[in-house]
Write an enzyme that holds these catalytic residues in place. Structure first.
Site, PDB file in Angstrom:
ATOM      1  N   SER A  84       0.825  -1.215   0.000  1.00 35.04           N
ATOM      2  CA  SER A  84       0.000   0.000   0.000  1.00 35.04           C
ATOM      3  C   SER A  84       0.855   1.259   0.000  1.00 35.04           C
ATOM      4  CB  SER A  84      -0.901   0.033   1.233  1.00 35.04           C
ATOM      5  OG  SER A  84      -1.718  -1.101   1.273  1.00 35.04           O
TER       6      SER A  84
HETATM    7  N1  SAH Z   1      -0.262  -5.589   3.815  1.00 33.70           N
HETATM    8  C1  SAH Z   1       0.550  -5.851   2.650  1.00 33.70           C
HETATM    9  C2  SAH Z   1      -0.131  -5.535   1.347  1.00 33.70           C
HETATM   10  C3  SAH Z   1      -1.274  -6.445   1.103  1.00 33.70           C
HETATM   11  S1  SAH Z   1      -1.662  -6.775  -0.592  1.00 33.70           S
HETATM   12  C4  SAH Z   1       1.875  -5.109   2.734  1.00 33.70           C
HETATM   13  O1  SAH Z   1       2.140  -4.410   3.716  1.00 33.70           O
HETATM   14  O2  SAH Z   1       2.673  -5.269   1.806  1.00 33.70           O
HETATM   15  C5  SAH Z   1      -2.949  -7.904  -0.260  1.00 33.70           C
HETATM   16  C6  SAH Z   1      -2.464  -9.290   0.121  1.00 33.70           C
HETATM   17  O3  SAH Z   1      -3.599 -10.026   0.549  1.00 33.70           O
HETATM   18  C7  SAH Z   1      -1.867 -10.069  -1.048  1.00 33.70           C
HETATM   19  O4  SAH Z   1      -0.599 -10.522  -0.741  1.00 33.70           O
HETATM   20  C8  SAH Z   1      -2.855 -11.223  -1.244  1.00 33.70           C
HETATM   21  O5  SAH Z   1      -2.240 -12.424  -1.668  1.00 33.70           O
HETATM   22  C9  SAH Z   1      -3.426 -11.362   0.154  1.00 33.70           C
HETATM   23  N2  SAH Z   1      -4.730 -12.035   0.246  1.00 33.70           N
HETATM   24  C10 SAH Z   1      -5.802 -11.946  -0.570  1.00 33.70           C
HETATM   25  N3  SAH Z   1      -6.805 -12.718  -0.112  1.00 33.70           N
HETATM   26  C11 SAH Z   1      -6.351 -13.294   1.044  1.00 33.70           C
HETATM   27  C12 SAH Z   1      -6.933 -14.193   1.997  1.00 33.70           C
HETATM   28  N4  SAH Z   1      -8.175 -14.686   1.880  1.00 33.70           N
HETATM   29  N5  SAH Z   1      -6.173 -14.561   3.055  1.00 33.70           N
HETATM   30  C13 SAH Z   1      -4.911 -14.114   3.206  1.00 33.70           C
HETATM   31  N6  SAH Z   1      -4.328 -13.268   2.340  1.00 33.70           N
HETATM   32  C14 SAH Z   1      -5.042 -12.865   1.276  1.00 33.70           C
END
Ligand code: SAH
Length: 236
Positions: A84
């Site tokens: 983000s």
């Molecule tokens: N917080 C992260 C950015 C998140 S991007 C940072 O600081 O870099 C969103 C993430 O959520 C992705 O890696 C994606 O694979 C994950 N994601 C999506 N659906 C999910 C689920 N049901 N459970 C766990 N992770 C999930």
């Protein structure tokens, strides 16, 4: 056998060398990022701002685009996922209103940057990631940065993580059609949950608070996140 051992020794040497390199070589960029992107837009929790000044965000970003690490935008981290924008990390973190002894759950570990920020503000952090490749990178980096109060779990985060519940704070860092019911169940009394809720293309930042049987809901503007895929999220 001895060959293998040698290999791992060698790797350890490299890591040690790396550890002595100035982790804070981009301190000035971070100071400007916090002042111009985060504080200027109204995030004023000093603990959140300190954590963002301290953590080397560039380490969470693929080497080929590390130059852009402190830009005012989200960045790709591989597998179609993103880290983000710094302001959104600051805003969502401050909305959690964390105290030093809190337990936090994050859904969507991604690069591990958000979890690392949370690790500076709370006692323990559990972060769930559905993609093993991404989770393993985040885990290695956390170890490398000597962050020991974050546990990375590979699972469908829409189910939460019952063994660590209840959580004082829960943060979903992927776009959710609604707040998954198991997460509301795993939120502690007086707990705060922050999440982007809406369609796959556009969401509203929502904070809910649990107080007895009451769930209050506040909105904090439009955001765009990658989708939350899972049982209580979007279908793949
Ligand atoms: N917080 C992260 C950015 C998140 S991007 C940072 O600081 O870099 C969103 C993430 O959520 C992705 O890696 C994606 O694979 C994950 N994601 C999506 N659906 C999910 C689920 N049901 N459970 C766990 N992770 C999930």
């Amino acid at each position: 056998m001895s060959q293998k051992k040698q290999g791992s020794e060698h790797q350890r040497d490299e890591e040690d060398e790396d550890r002595t390199m100035p982790e804070d070589s981009r301190t000035e960029e971070r100071r400007c990022m916090v002042r111009d992107q985060v504080e200027a837009r109204g995030v004023d929790d000093p603990r959140v701002l300190d954590a963002m000044r301290e953590l080397p965000r560039h380490r969470f970003i693929p080497p080929e685009i590390q130059a852009a690490a402190y830009h005012d935008r989200p960045l790709p981290i591989g597998c179609g996922q993103t880290i983000s924008q710094p302001y959104i990390v600051g805003l969502m973190t401050s909305l959690l209103e964390l105290k030093p002894y809190d337990t936090v759950l994050e859904i969507g570990a991604g690069s591990g940057y958000q979890a690392a920020i949370l690790s500076k503000l709370a006692r323990t952090v559990v972060t769930i990631e559905r993609l093993p490749e991404i989770a393993s990178k985040a885990k290695d980096l956390m170890e490398h940065l000597a962050i020991f109060n974050v546990m990375v779990v590979v699972e469908d985060g829409t189910l939460g993580y019952a063994p660590g519940a209840p959580y004082d704070g829960i943060i979903i860092t992927a776009a959710s059609p609604d707040i998954p019911a198991p997460l509301i169940d795993q939120l502690a009394e007086k707990g705060r949950l922050v999440a982007p809720v809406g369609s796959r293309d556009l969401q509203q930042l929502v904070r809910i608070r649990k107080q007895g049987d009451q769930i209050s809901r506040e909105l904090f503007g439009g955001v765009v996140f990658v989708p939350l895929l899972g049982r209580h999220g979007w279908q793949e």
